[in-house]
Every structure is written in structure tokens, then in C-alpha cells.
Design an enzyme around this catalytic site. Structure first.
Site, PDB file in Angstrom:
ATOM      1  N   LYS A  12      40.548  43.309  46.759  1.00  0.00           N
ATOM      2  CA  LYS A  12      41.567  42.303  46.427  1.00  0.00           C
ATOM      3  C   LYS A  12      42.969  42.914  46.351  1.00  0.00           C
ATOM      4  O   LYS A  12      43.120  44.142  46.280  1.00  0.00           O
ATOM      5  CB  LYS A  12      41.185  41.637  45.099  1.00  0.00           C
ATOM      6  CG  LYS A  12      39.896  40.803  45.162  1.00  0.00           C
ATOM      7  CD  LYS A  12      39.628  40.102  43.822  1.00  0.00           C
ATOM      8  CE  LYS A  12      38.396  39.227  43.883  1.00  0.00           C
ATOM      9  NZ  LYS A  12      38.143  38.539  42.580  1.00  0.00           N
ATOM     10  N   TYR A  52      37.133  30.049  48.800  1.00  0.00           N
ATOM     11  CA  TYR A  52      36.670  29.922  47.408  1.00  0.00           C
ATOM     12  C   TYR A  52      36.318  28.474  47.040  1.00  0.00           C
ATOM     13  O   TYR A  52      36.300  28.135  45.860  1.00  0.00           O
ATOM     14  CB  TYR A  52      37.737  30.442  46.455  1.00  0.00           C
ATOM     15  CG  TYR A  52      37.630  31.925  46.122  1.00  0.00           C
ATOM     16  CD1 TYR A  52      36.432  32.495  45.685  1.00  0.00           C
ATOM     17  CD2 TYR A  52      38.753  32.750  46.184  1.00  0.00           C
ATOM     18  CE1 TYR A  52      36.351  33.842  45.352  1.00  0.00           C
ATOM     19  CE2 TYR A  52      38.666  34.105  45.848  1.00  0.00           C
ATOM     20  CZ  TYR A  52      37.458  34.642  45.433  1.00  0.00           C
ATOM     21  OH  TYR A  52      37.388  35.967  45.088  1.00  0.00           O
ATOM     22  N   PHE A  60      40.300  27.844  36.954  1.00  0.00           N
ATOM     23  CA  PHE A  60      41.001  29.015  37.487  1.00  0.00           C
ATOM     24  C   PHE A  60      41.190  28.974  39.011  1.00  0.00           C
ATOM     25  O   PHE A  60      41.720  29.905  39.606  1.00  0.00           O
ATOM     26  CB  PHE A  60      40.267  30.309  37.085  1.00  0.00           C
ATOM     27  CG  PHE A  60      38.819  30.385  37.512  1.00  0.00           C
ATOM     28  CD1 PHE A  60      38.463  30.813  38.793  1.00  0.00           C
ATOM     29  CD2 PHE A  60      37.796  30.040  36.631  1.00  0.00           C
ATOM     30  CE1 PHE A  60      37.135  30.897  39.191  1.00  0.00           C
ATOM     31  CE2 PHE A  60      36.459  30.115  37.017  1.00  0.00           C
ATOM     32  CZ  PHE A  60      36.132  30.542  38.306  1.00  0.00           C
ATOM     33  N   ARG A  88      26.675  44.032  44.237  1.00  0.00           N
ATOM     34  CA  ARG A  88      27.003  43.373  42.959  1.00  0.00           C
ATOM     35  C   ARG A  88      26.882  44.363  41.805  1.00  0.00           C
ATOM     36  O   ARG A  88      27.666  44.353  40.866  1.00  0.00           O
ATOM     37  CB  ARG A  88      26.081  42.171  42.699  1.00  0.00           C
ATOM     38  CG  ARG A  88      26.239  41.005  43.648  1.00  0.00           C
ATOM     39  CD  ARG A  88      27.524  40.237  43.521  1.00  0.00           C
ATOM     40  NE  ARG A  88      27.825  39.797  42.184  1.00  0.00           N
ATOM     41  CZ  ARG A  88      28.817  38.930  41.898  1.00  0.00           C
ATOM     42  NH1 ARG A  88      29.579  38.423  42.861  1.00  0.00           N
ATOM     43  NH2 ARG A  88      29.062  38.568  40.670  1.00  0.00           N
ATOM     44  N   THR A  94      32.166  40.444  36.168  1.00  0.00           N
ATOM     45  CA  THR A  94      33.391  39.769  36.625  1.00  0.00           C
ATOM     46  C   THR A  94      34.615  40.195  35.810  1.00  0.00           C
ATOM     47  O   THR A  94      35.680  40.462  36.362  1.00  0.00           O
ATOM     48  CB  THR A  94      33.210  38.228  36.528  1.00  0.00           C
ATOM     49  OG1 THR A  94      32.035  37.869  37.250  1.00  0.00           O
ATOM     50  CG2 THR A  94      34.401  37.494  37.087  1.00  0.00           C
ATOM     51  N   ARG A 105      34.697  47.680  38.973  1.00  0.00           N
ATOM     52  CA  ARG A 105      35.569  46.899  38.097  1.00  0.00           C
ATOM     53  C   ARG A 105      35.887  47.629  36.797  1.00  0.00           C
ATOM     54  O   ARG A 105      36.981  47.476  36.250  1.00  0.00           O
ATOM     55  CB  ARG A 105      34.954  45.526  37.854  1.00  0.00           C
ATOM     56  CG  ARG A 105      35.125  44.616  39.088  1.00  0.00           C
ATOM     57  CD  ARG A 105      34.254  43.395  39.024  1.00  0.00           C
ATOM     58  NE  ARG A 105      34.666  42.374  39.984  1.00  0.00           N
ATOM     59  CZ  ARG A 105      33.963  41.261  40.225  1.00  0.00           C
ATOM     60  NH1 ARG A 105      32.823  41.055  39.578  1.00  0.00           N
ATOM     61  NH2 ARG A 105      34.396  40.382  41.103  1.00  0.00           N
ATOM     62  N   ASN A 115      40.467  41.778  39.363  1.00  0.00           N
ATOM     63  CA  ASN A 115      39.258  42.589  39.151  1.00  0.00           C
ATOM     64  C   ASN A 115      38.839  43.366  40.402  1.00  0.00           C
ATOM     65  O   ASN A 115      37.698  43.761  40.551  1.00  0.00           O
ATOM     66  CB  ASN A 115      38.125  41.736  38.580  1.00  0.00           C
ATOM     67  CG  ASN A 115      37.731  40.592  39.492  1.00  0.00           C
ATOM     68  OD1 ASN A 115      38.264  40.464  40.590  1.00  0.00           O
ATOM     69  ND2 ASN A 115      36.801  39.783  39.055  1.00  0.00           N
ATOM     70  N   HIS A 118      35.666  41.520  45.494  1.00  0.00           N
ATOM     71  CA  HIS A 118      34.774  40.354  45.609  1.00  0.00           C
ATOM     72  C   HIS A 118      33.493  40.823  46.281  1.00  0.00           C
ATOM     73  O   HIS A 118      33.538  41.708  47.145  1.00  0.00           O
ATOM     74  CB  HIS A 118      35.416  39.263  46.484  1.00  0.00           C
ATOM     75  CG  HIS A 118      34.427  38.211  46.926  1.00  0.00           C
ATOM     76  ND1 HIS A 118      34.115  37.124  46.148  1.00  0.00           N
ATOM     77  CD2 HIS A 118      33.640  38.133  48.040  1.00  0.00           C
ATOM     78  CE1 HIS A 118      33.177  36.406  46.775  1.00  0.00           C
ATOM     79  NE2 HIS A 118      32.878  36.997  47.927  1.00  0.00           N
ATOM     80  N   GLU A 129      29.993  33.851  54.206  1.00  0.00           N
ATOM     81  CA  GLU A 129      31.255  34.573  53.974  1.00  0.00           C
ATOM     82  C   GLU A 129      31.557  35.562  55.112  1.00  0.00           C
ATOM     83  O   GLU A 129      32.710  35.732  55.488  1.00  0.00           O
ATOM     84  CB  GLU A 129      31.193  35.293  52.621  1.00  0.00           C
ATOM     85  CG  GLU A 129      31.174  34.306  51.461  1.00  0.00           C
ATOM     86  CD  GLU A 129      31.117  34.957  50.087  1.00  0.00           C
ATOM     87  OE1 GLU A 129      31.139  34.215  49.084  1.00  0.00           O
ATOM     88  OE2 GLU A 129      31.050  36.202  49.996  1.00  0.00           O
TER      89      GLU A 129
HETATM   90  N1  UDP Z   1      37.950  34.240  37.810  1.00  0.00           N
HETATM   91  C1  UDP Z   1      39.070  34.046  37.021  1.00  0.00           C
HETATM   92  N2  UDP Z   1      38.885  33.505  35.771  1.00  0.00           N
HETATM   93  C2  UDP Z   1      37.659  33.175  35.270  1.00  0.00           C
HETATM   94  C3  UDP Z   1      36.536  33.398  36.086  1.00  0.00           C
HETATM   95  C4  UDP Z   1      36.716  33.925  37.353  1.00  0.00           C
HETATM   96  O1  UDP Z   1      40.190  34.334  37.434  1.00  0.00           O
HETATM   97  O2  UDP Z   1      37.564  32.722  34.135  1.00  0.00           O
HETATM   98  C5  UDP Z   1      38.133  34.806  39.152  1.00  0.00           C
HETATM   99  C6  UDP Z   1      37.670  36.245  39.186  1.00  0.00           C
HETATM  100  O3  UDP Z   1      38.643  37.017  39.848  1.00  0.00           O
HETATM  101  C7  UDP Z   1      36.373  36.217  39.952  1.00  0.00           C
HETATM  102  C8  UDP Z   1      36.556  34.991  40.855  1.00  0.00           C
HETATM  103  O4  UDP Z   1      37.341  34.090  40.084  1.00  0.00           O
HETATM  104  O5  UDP Z   1      36.149  37.405  40.665  1.00  0.00           O
HETATM  105  C9  UDP Z   1      35.277  34.307  41.264  1.00  0.00           C
HETATM  106  O6  UDP Z   1      34.521  34.021  40.096  1.00  0.00           O
HETATM  107  P1  UDP Z   1      32.963  34.327  40.038  1.00  0.00           P
HETATM  108  O7  UDP Z   1      32.442  33.669  38.806  1.00  0.00           O
HETATM  109  O8  UDP Z   1      32.327  33.984  41.342  1.00  0.00           O
HETATM  110  O9  UDP Z   1      32.929  35.921  39.782  1.00  0.00           O
HETATM  111  P2  UDP Z   1      32.471  37.113  40.731  1.00  0.00           P
HETATM  112  O10 UDP Z   1      31.370  36.597  41.617  1.00  0.00           O
HETATM  113  O11 UDP Z   1      33.679  37.549  41.501  1.00  0.00           O
HETATM  114  O12 UDP Z   1      31.996  38.182  39.787  1.00  0.00           O
HETATM  115 MG    MG Z   2      31.292  34.931  42.830  1.00  0.00          MG
END
Ligand code: UDP
Ligand code: MG
Length: 136
Positions: A12, A52, A60, A88, A94, A105, A115, A118, A129
Site C-alpha cells: 500500500k 474494494y 471506512f 495472511r 488488520t 503489519r 497497514n 493487502h 483480485e
Molecule cells: N480498514 C480501515 N478501518 C477499519 C477496518 C479496515 O481503514 O476499521 C481498512 C484496512 O486498511 C484494511 C482494509 O480496510 O486493510 C480492508 O479491511 P479488511 O477487514 O478486509 O482487512 P484486511 O483483509 O486487509 O486485513
Molecule cells: Mg480483507
């Protein structure tokens, strides 16, 4: 059981900006994920919104789309045994505050939005994707 899979990874804007591309790639390589495809791009907010769209109802969403389109990113196809779950695990939680030691992270994430990476969350989404960024 383990099988060879592909997954999509994105470095990112916060991590590209801090010159962390090689550090993050080396974590994948050290953990037996091969970088099959790789490009640095700068997407529009509309493209981020499409990518997204699974999150469109979330509070968010708008900030997330603005953020992903705010600067260059690196998109990669990673391949290896259980690549989806392996990536993952290497990414960590996250929210960097909750991320396990030595995860990307934990090492590099600044906040829940910045963070650093992705990663696809299922084989099904990985296919979608990868196709989104690497259409032939
Ligand atoms: N995100 C955010 N605020 C939140 C939750 C998620 O800004 O409260 C952002 C965060 O950068 C995250 C992305 O949205 O990586 C996608 O969310 P997801 O729950 O899919 O998390 P990930 O799969 O990236 O761990
Ligand atoms: Mg996700």
C-alpha cells in the site's frame, strides 16, 4: 494438506512511500512465496472503489478508496503452498496494534488504515483480485 495456490498481494502507499518494497518482498521470498507477477501502479479512486466494493457498506469505505489511490502501490501475484493463508499469516492482523510479532503489519504498519499490505482472504477472492490487476 497443502497445495500450490496463487494470491494477490498489494504493498500500500504508506509502505511504498517509506521505501519498504524490497523489505516486504524479501519476507515473501524467505517464506517460500514466489513473486510470479509484479507491477508498480497508481490507481484512480474509481478503480480503488471497484477493487474494494466488497466493503462498500462499511463506514471506512470512502477513506479506504481515497487512501489506496493516494500514491503508487505495488501489486503482486504470489505463488506457493497454501499461498492465501500463508500470506495472511505473514501479513498479521488488520490493525498493526494487534498484529503478531515479526508479521509485516507489526514490523511496518502505522495504523489500521496505513497497514502496509493487502492480501486476498480466500482462493475465490484471490482469483478475482488477480484478474482485476492482471487481465491478459
Ligand atoms: N480498514 C480501515 N478501518 C477499519 C477496518 C479496515 O481503514 O476499521 C481498512 C484496512 O486498511 C484494511 C482494509 O480496510 O486493510 C480492508 O479491511 P479488511 O477487514 O478486509 O482487512 P484486511 O483483509 O486487509 O486485513
Ligand atoms: Mg480483507
Amino acid at each position: 494438506m497443502s497445495k500450490i495456490e496463487q494470491t494477490l498481494s498489494i504493498i500500500k502507499p504508506d509502505a511504498v512511500e517509506r521505501n519498504l518494497i524490497e523489505n516486504i518482498k524479501s519476507i515473501f521470498i524467505k517464506n517460500d512465496l514466489i513473486i510470479k507477477q509484479d507491477k508498480k501502479i497508481h490507481i484512480t479512486k474509481e478503480e480503488a472503489a471497484e477493487f474494494y466494493k466488497i466493503h462498500q457498506s462499511k463506514p471506512f469505505y470512502d477513506g479506504l478508496c481515497s487512501y489506496l489511490s493516494s500514491g503508487p502501490i505495488v501489486v503482486m501475484v504470489l505463488e506457493g503452498k497454501n499461498a492465501v493463508s500463508s500470506n495472511r499469516k505473514l501479513m498479521g492482523a488488520t490493525d498493526p496494534k494487534n498484529a503478531e510479532e515479526d508479521t509485516i503489519r507489526k514490523l511496518y504498519g502505522v495504523s489500521i488504515d496505513k497497514n502496509s499490505v493487502h492480501g486476498s482472504d480466500s482462493i475465490e477472492n484471490a482469483k478475482k483480485e488477480i484478474n482485476f490487476f492482471f487481465k491478459n
